[in-house]
Design a protein around this motif. Structure first.
Motif, PDB file in Angstrom:
ATOM      1  N   THR A  37       4.662  21.289 -15.547  1.00  0.00           N
ATOM      2  CA  THR A  37       3.354  21.817 -15.955  1.00  0.00           C
ATOM      3  C   THR A  37       3.162  23.151 -15.245  1.00  0.00           C
ATOM      4  O   THR A  37       3.487  23.292 -14.059  1.00  0.00           O
ATOM      5  CB  THR A  37       2.207  20.857 -15.600  1.00  0.00           C
ATOM      6  OG1 THR A  37       2.263  20.566 -14.200  1.00  0.00           O
ATOM      7  CG2 THR A  37       2.334  19.565 -16.380  1.00  0.00           C
ATOM      8  N   PRO A  38       2.650  24.144 -15.949  1.00  0.00           N
ATOM      9  CA  PRO A  38       2.582  25.491 -15.361  1.00  0.00           C
ATOM     10  C   PRO A  38       1.337  25.697 -14.502  1.00  0.00           C
ATOM     11  O   PRO A  38       0.277  25.141 -14.784  1.00  0.00           O
ATOM     12  CB  PRO A  38       2.532  26.389 -16.577  1.00  0.00           C
ATOM     13  CG  PRO A  38       1.877  25.571 -17.637  1.00  0.00           C
ATOM     14  CD  PRO A  38       2.223  24.127 -17.361  1.00  0.00           C
ATOM     15  N   GLN A  39       1.494  26.499 -13.464  1.00  0.00           N
ATOM     16  CA  GLN A  39       0.328  26.960 -12.725  1.00  0.00           C
ATOM     17  C   GLN A  39       0.063  28.417 -13.099  1.00  0.00           C
ATOM     18  O   GLN A  39       0.990  29.162 -13.428  1.00  0.00           O
ATOM     19  CB  GLN A  39       0.527  26.820 -11.218  1.00  0.00           C
ATOM     20  CG  GLN A  39       1.732  27.506 -10.636  1.00  0.00           C
ATOM     21  CD  GLN A  39       1.880  27.250  -9.135  1.00  0.00           C
ATOM     22  OE1 GLN A  39       0.903  27.296  -8.397  1.00  0.00           O
ATOM     23  NE2 GLN A  39       3.092  26.980  -8.702  1.00  0.00           N
ATOM     24  N   PRO A  40      -1.206  28.823 -13.080  1.00  0.00           N
ATOM     25  CA  PRO A  40      -1.520  30.225 -13.403  1.00  0.00           C
ATOM     26  C   PRO A  40      -0.838  31.169 -12.410  1.00  0.00           C
ATOM     27  O   PRO A  40      -0.900  30.959 -11.199  1.00  0.00           O
ATOM     28  CB  PRO A  40      -3.045  30.286 -13.278  1.00  0.00           C
ATOM     29  CG  PRO A  40      -3.507  28.874 -13.453  1.00  0.00           C
ATOM     30  CD  PRO A  40      -2.419  28.024 -12.856  1.00  0.00           C
ATOM     31  N   LEU A  41      -0.197  32.186 -12.933  1.00  0.00           N
ATOM     32  CA  LEU A  41       0.552  33.145 -12.114  1.00  0.00           C
ATOM     33  C   LEU A  41      -0.398  34.036 -11.321  1.00  0.00           C
ATOM     34  O   LEU A  41      -1.341  34.606 -11.883  1.00  0.00           O
ATOM     35  CB  LEU A  41       1.403  34.011 -13.044  1.00  0.00           C
ATOM     36  CG  LEU A  41       2.294  35.066 -12.414  1.00  0.00           C
ATOM     37  CD1 LEU A  41       3.498  34.412 -11.733  1.00  0.00           C
ATOM     38  CD2 LEU A  41       2.778  36.051 -13.482  1.00  0.00           C
ATOM     39  N   THR A  42      -0.132  34.166 -10.029  1.00  0.00           N
ATOM     40  CA  THR A  42      -0.869  35.128  -9.197  1.00  0.00           C
ATOM     41  C   THR A  42       0.127  35.859  -8.300  1.00  0.00           C
ATOM     42  O   THR A  42       1.243  35.373  -8.058  1.00  0.00           O
ATOM     43  CB  THR A  42      -1.913  34.443  -8.289  1.00  0.00           C
ATOM     44  OG1 THR A  42      -1.222  33.717  -7.260  1.00  0.00           O
ATOM     45  CG2 THR A  42      -2.819  33.499  -9.060  1.00  0.00           C
TER      46      THR A  42
END
Lengths: 167, 167
Positions: free
Chosen positions: B5-10
């Motif tokens: 599951t992806p996490q928002p890129l920062t």
């Protein structure tokens, strides 16, 4: 007063001033198990003069208010400068032949087909960006490093880009 | 089987793997008599190893068919590789920590916000492009020159990107 009218940009008519960058004629090959086409090494970056390096920036540019009188032109003596649009809107490119002066009667105005970028050769006289229609982003590949990489000159004679330039 | 599951890129969570490139936080200044904002020198290109040079290509990439099982990862030991989208569609970025092996449980999946590019640091393990939705173009800044700049490894263990990854 010369009223400038654009000619469609091609690799051939732009050759004295730099490169036209377009995927239609670029060397390419499949990668990523066939999911991707790589259009390879598109920009002849000429940035090494005086220990320069190739840098990547974004120019976010508003449309040029028209009519626009041509006052001055600029050139970059230390490096090429490429403009790769991230949109499909045709834009104008105004250049002039090599020499110490720029004359209104020698200006050459081009218009892209919406699928093209350009790479201005080192030392090509050019106007700053001439965007049509709406604010547009360009990925710009030019030179970073020490040294004076900007020369400007006032244009001798009168020339104008008219309101209906793209019609 | 690990379901990714992806996490928002920062910039912060991606720092071990490379740069996040986004205009919102980039150094910028006005040029062209105020018509243009220049977001300056956005990509830390690390391409000089073994006399390499910075090159510019376009990747035209089809969406990844989902579900997608992760079979292998790759890294570029001689240079960084930046992906600047010419569109606003979020895309996936799958990376893994440094080391000689890649384990399914260590994979990290990110998703962009539609306004971000990335620059994979030299030697970062990554999956080939994972585009969602529709065929998309990216301007890619990587290394040209002699030398073997590609290593691939089979992932140890099972991991999959599910059909509903972006929901």
């Amino acid at each position: 007063m010369r009223v400038l009218t654009p000619q469609p940009l091609t690799a051939e008519n732009f050759a004295p001033f730099g490169q036209v960058i377009e995927l239609a004629t670029a060397y390419h090959y499949p990668i990523n198990e066939g999911l991707t086409t790589r259009y390879h090494d598109l920009v002849k970056a000429d940035t090494h003069e005086q220990n320069g390096r190739t840098i990547v920036s974004v120019f976010r540019t508003n449309p040029i208010p028209l009519p626009h009188k041509i006052i001055k032109m600029e050139r970059h003596p230390l490096g090429s400068q490429a403009f790769l649009p991230t949109h499909k809107h045709p834009f104008l490119v105004l250049v002039a032949p090599a020499g110490e002066q720029v004359y209104a009667q020698d200006l050459q105005l081009f218009i892209t087909n919406g699928q093209q970028g350009i790479n201005l050769a080192k030392n090509t006289w050019h106007h700053f960006q001439l965007v049509l229609g709406e604010q547009s982003d360009f990925i710009v590949i030019d030179r970073g490093g020490a040294g004076n990489n900007l020369q400007e000159v006032e244009v001798m004679g009168d020339a104008i880009i008219p309101v209906n330039v793209a019609v």
